[in-house]
Scaffold this motif. Structure first.
Motif, PDB file in Angstrom:
ATOM      1  N   ALA A   7       5.621   9.494 -19.435  1.00 28.00           N
ATOM      2  CA  ALA A   7       7.015   9.281 -19.042  1.00 28.00           C
ATOM      3  C   ALA A   7       7.750  10.599 -18.859  1.00 28.00           C
ATOM      4  N   ASP A   8       7.509  11.544 -19.754  1.00 31.47           N
ATOM      5  CA  ASP A   8       8.170  12.846 -19.652  1.00 31.47           C
ATOM      6  C   ASP A   8       7.732  13.597 -18.398  1.00 31.47           C
ATOM      7  N   ARG A   9       6.440  13.537 -18.085  1.00 31.61           N
ATOM      8  CA  ARG A   9       5.957  14.223 -16.885  1.00 31.61           C
ATOM      9  C   ARG A   9       6.564  13.613 -15.625  1.00 31.61           C
ATOM     10  N   HIS A  10       6.645  12.302 -15.587  1.00 31.70           N
ATOM     11  CA  HIS A  10       7.235  11.630 -14.428  1.00 31.70           C
ATOM     12  C   HIS A  10       8.707  12.013 -14.294  1.00 31.70           C
ATOM     13  N   SER A  11       9.412  12.025 -15.408  1.00 29.51           N
ATOM     14  CA  SER A  11      10.823  12.407 -15.400  1.00 29.51           C
ATOM     15  C   SER A  11      10.997  13.857 -14.950  1.00 29.51           C
ATOM     16  N   SER A  12      10.135  14.736 -15.449  1.00 27.88           N
ATOM     17  CA  SER A  12      10.216  16.150 -15.091  1.00 27.88           C
ATOM     18  C   SER A  12       9.907  16.373 -13.608  1.00 27.88           C
ATOM     19  N   ASP A  13       8.874  15.682 -13.095  1.00 23.69           N
ATOM     20  CA  ASP A  13       8.555  15.786 -11.671  1.00 23.69           C
ATOM     21  C   ASP A  13       9.746  15.368 -10.818  1.00 23.69           C
ATOM     22  N   THR A  14      10.424  14.306 -11.235  1.00 20.99           N
ATOM     23  CA  THR A  14      11.580  13.802 -10.495  1.00 20.99           C
ATOM     24  C   THR A  14      12.704  14.831 -10.487  1.00 20.99           C
ATOM     25  N   ALA A  15      12.978  15.402 -11.649  1.00 19.14           N
ATOM     26  CA  ALA A  15      14.040  16.412 -11.743  1.00 19.14           C
ATOM     27  C   ALA A  15      13.713  17.638 -10.895  1.00 19.14           C
ATOM     28  N   ASP A  16      12.455  18.052 -10.909  1.00 22.93           N
ATOM     29  CA  ASP A  16      12.054  19.225 -10.134  1.00 22.93           C
ATOM     30  C   ASP A  16      12.254  18.992  -8.640  1.00 22.93           C
ATOM     31  N   ALA A  17      11.846  17.813  -8.165  1.00 23.74           N
ATOM     32  CA  ALA A  17      11.987  17.519  -6.738  1.00 23.74           C
ATOM     33  C   ALA A  17      13.461  17.475  -6.332  1.00 23.74           C
ATOM     34  N   LEU A  18      14.294  16.897  -7.163  1.00 24.57           N
ATOM     35  CA  LEU A  18      15.719  16.794  -6.848  1.00 24.57           C
ATOM     36  C   LEU A  18      16.407  18.156  -6.870  1.00 24.57           C
ATOM     37  N   SER A  19      15.855  19.086  -7.642  1.00 23.62           N
ATOM     38  CA  SER A  19      16.458  20.422  -7.703  1.00 23.62           C
ATOM     39  C   SER A  19      16.121  21.258  -6.473  1.00 23.62           C
ATOM     40  N   ARG A  20      15.095  20.843  -5.708  1.00 21.00           N
ATOM     41  CA  ARG A  20      14.643  21.636  -4.578  1.00 21.00           C
ATOM     42  C   ARG A  20      15.262  21.213  -3.249  1.00 21.00           C
ATOM     43  N   THR A  21      15.782  19.988  -3.177  1.00 21.63           N
ATOM     44  CA  THR A  21      16.321  19.513  -1.903  1.00 21.63           C
ATOM     45  C   THR A  21      17.403  18.466  -2.135  1.00 21.63           C
ATOM     46  N   SER A  22      18.319  18.390  -1.182  1.00 19.94           N
ATOM     47  CA  SER A  22      19.352  17.362  -1.221  1.00 19.94           C
ATOM     48  C   SER A  22      19.065  16.254  -0.215  1.00 19.94           C
ATOM     49  N   ASP A  23      17.994  16.401   0.555  1.00 20.24           N
ATOM     50  CA  ASP A  23      17.606  15.392   1.536  1.00 20.24           C
ATOM     51  C   ASP A  23      16.816  14.299   0.819  1.00 20.24           C
ATOM     52  N   PRO A  24      17.326  13.055   0.788  1.00 22.79           N
ATOM     53  CA  PRO A  24      16.649  12.006   0.007  1.00 22.79           C
ATOM     54  C   PRO A  24      15.236  11.701   0.481  1.00 22.79           C
ATOM     55  N   GLU A  25      14.999  11.750   1.797  1.00 23.21           N
ATOM     56  CA  GLU A  25      13.664  11.439   2.290  1.00 23.21           C
ATOM     57  C   GLU A  25      12.671  12.557   1.970  1.00 23.21           C
ATOM     58  N   VAL A  26      13.130  13.794   2.058  1.00 20.83           N
ATOM     59  CA  VAL A  26      12.259  14.906   1.697  1.00 20.83           C
ATOM     60  C   VAL A  26      11.948  14.852   0.202  1.00 20.83           C
ATOM     61  N   ALA A  27      12.954  14.515  -0.612  1.00 19.38           N
ATOM     62  CA  ALA A  27      12.731  14.398  -2.056  1.00 19.38           C
ATOM     63  C   ALA A  27      11.731  13.290  -2.355  1.00 19.38           C
ATOM     64  N   LEU A  28      11.883  12.148  -1.691  1.00 22.30           N
ATOM     65  CA  LEU A  28      10.930  11.055  -1.893  1.00 22.30           C
ATOM     66  C   LEU A  28       9.538  11.466  -1.438  1.00 22.30           C
ATOM     67  N   ASP A  29       9.463  12.211  -0.363  1.00 20.34           N
ATOM     68  CA  ASP A  29       8.185  12.708   0.135  1.00 20.34           C
ATOM     69  C   ASP A  29       7.467  13.506  -0.953  1.00 20.34           C
ATOM     70  N   GLU A  30       8.197  14.395  -1.605  1.00 16.27           N
ATOM     71  CA  GLU A  30       7.608  15.208  -2.663  1.00 16.27           C
ATOM     72  C   GLU A  30       7.264  14.360  -3.888  1.00 16.27           C
ATOM     73  N   LEU A  31       8.151  13.429  -4.221  1.00 12.14           N
ATOM     74  CA  LEU A  31       7.918  12.596  -5.405  1.00 12.14           C
ATOM     75  C   LEU A  31       6.697  11.701  -5.233  1.00 12.14           C
ATOM     76  N   ILE A  32       6.502  11.189  -4.032  1.00 17.33           N
ATOM     77  CA  ILE A  32       5.317  10.366  -3.779  1.00 17.33           C
ATOM     78  C   ILE A  32       4.051  11.190  -4.003  1.00 17.33           C
ATOM     79  N   ASP A  33       4.048  12.418  -3.486  1.00 17.81           N
ATOM     80  CA  ASP A  33       2.898  13.297  -3.721  1.00 17.81           C
ATOM     81  C   ASP A  33       2.668  13.514  -5.210  1.00 17.81           C
ATOM     82  N   ASP A  34       3.768  13.802  -5.925  1.00 17.89           N
ATOM     83  CA  ASP A  34       3.652  14.072  -7.356  1.00 17.89           C
ATOM     84  C   ASP A  34       3.120  12.850  -8.108  1.00 17.89           C
TER      85      ASP A  34
END
Length: 407
Positions: free
Chosen positions: A276-303
């Protein structure tokens, strides 16, 4: 005891639907607590009868469990039986089939996870019956899909149908609130999107490729214990794994294991918290890198896919054994999960303004579920094309279409 007008005691009669009451109570108990955690006394209490009365209906807990699982399978068979008499409108029949499966799953949501997660405890002959039931349902769906999309290979048809059934079944894995009509619309929409999805036919970017990790003693006892515990929970089930088994797998004395971990439940809770912590951390990291929701989802799916590939046993254990996590740990875990799911759901609604956040949460839960289901199918043998397929299915589930490609 009740009395009648002439003063004679009334005879208390057994309800005519007692058998159905027992069946419902058994299915709900096994579905919410898991096979091993349920006792005959638990089921009897749910029905409002004594254990002795329950034993007059069924000789063992296993018999009730078998009947509950196969009863759910038969409900799916019965709900789709109408399709055998319809041949002239494959598109309409396919929609009707998925709608029937959605309605059936909503109607038995508490118990519906039984055939998904607990069927491993069926004896071989009974498991074969369940497999045959599910084959009937799949065949009815596949016939119509093949008529509608004749260019799909049999493998592609099965992939889309597996994803569709996984998404429909995903509501048995969570209890996010949503009105029944909205749940129905959400699931039917995702099913329609998936059945129309174009699967990747050539190799493409799949994100950072992560191989399954197998930490040994050189990684330190903590990592070694977590890894071997999850492996054993996956292979044998939590209830069938002892502290002695874990200590043996790690290569230490059981007393040494107890000096570091109070008990088996604590190890399970630690593994869950790590995920759970890793998933939460991955999410926070992706959101810190971009404000574009689709690009963020793109990264989160990979993670997310990367984490599943990295620890293929853990997602299955995460879904099947959570009722064995201590209550205090479970509350913390649910807080992390809800926070992470809300972050994903906000991205989905930002990319799809027409979608309400409640429906977005269902889409996120469905995307997680199908990834875990396909991770089980591929196990440790997912090649880049398989990973690309999972990615496309997640994209379609979340957005109804693939997300933007990163440059």
């Amino acid at each position: 005891m009740e009395s009648v007008s002439d003063g004679e005691p009334a005879v208390r009669r057994r309800p005519k639907d007692r058998k159905a009451q027992i069946a419902r109570a058994s299915a709900d108990a096994f579905g919410s607590q898991g096979y091993h955690a349920v006792s005959m006394e638990d089921i009897a209490a749910r029905v409002g009868i004594t254990p002795a009365a329950l034993y007059r209906h069924s000789s063992s807990k296993y018999d009730l469990f078998r009947d509950a699982v196969l009863g759910l399978g038969q409900m799916l068979v019965d709900a789709t039986a109408f399709a055998d008499d319809l041949d002239d409108d494959p598109a309409g029949t396919l929609r009707a089939l998925t709608s029937a499966l959605v309605d059936t799953t909503i109607g038995c949501r508490t118990a519906g996870g039984l055939y998904r997660w607990e069927a491993r405890y069926l004896k071989d002959p009974d498991r074969a019956v369940l497999v045959d039931q599910l084959k009937v349902v799949n065949r009815r769906l596949q016939i119509r899909l093949a008529q509608l999309r004749p260019k799909l290979t049999s493998s592609q048809q099965r992939t889309l149908l597996t994803a569709t059934l996984s998404v429909i079944g995903s509501i048995t894995d969570h209890s996010n609130p949503l009105a029944t009509g909205e749940i129905r619309l959400c699931l039917n929409t995702m099913a329609t999107d998936l059945l129309a999805a174009e699967l990747p036919t050539t190799r493409r970017r799949t994100g950072v490729r992560r191989e399954a990790v197998s930490p040994g003693a050189e990684a330190g006892m903590y990592e070694h214990v977590l890894y071997e515990s999850v492996r054993l929970f996956y292979e044998h089930g939590y209830r069938n794994t002892s502290m002695e088994d874990i200590a043996s797998a790690v290569g230490i004395q059981t007393s040494g294991l107890y000096r570091s971990f109070p008990g088996k439940a604590d190890i399970l809770a630690l593994a869950y918290r790590r995920a759970a912590d890793r998933h939460s951390s991955d999410t926070a990291d992706a959101l810190s890198r971009t404000s574009d929701p689709e690009v963020a989802l793109d990264e989160l799916i990979d993670d997310y896919i990367g984490r599943v590939m990295e620890s293929p046993d853990l997602p299955y254990v995460y879904y099947t054994e959570r009722h064995n996590v201590p209550e205090a740990d479970l509350r913390v875990l649910e807080t992390i999960e809800h926070s992470t799911m809300d972050a994903w759901a906000r991205l989905v609604t930002a990319a799809r303004p027409e979608l309400k956040v409640g429906a977005a949460r269902y889409a996120v839960a469905a995307a997680f579920s199908l990834t875990v289901d396909f991770g089980r199918l591929f196990n440790r043998d997912a090649d880049p094309e398989s990973v690309a397929t999972i990615r496309r299915l997640m994209e379609v589930t979340l957005l109804g279409r693939p997300v933007k490609r990163r440059r």
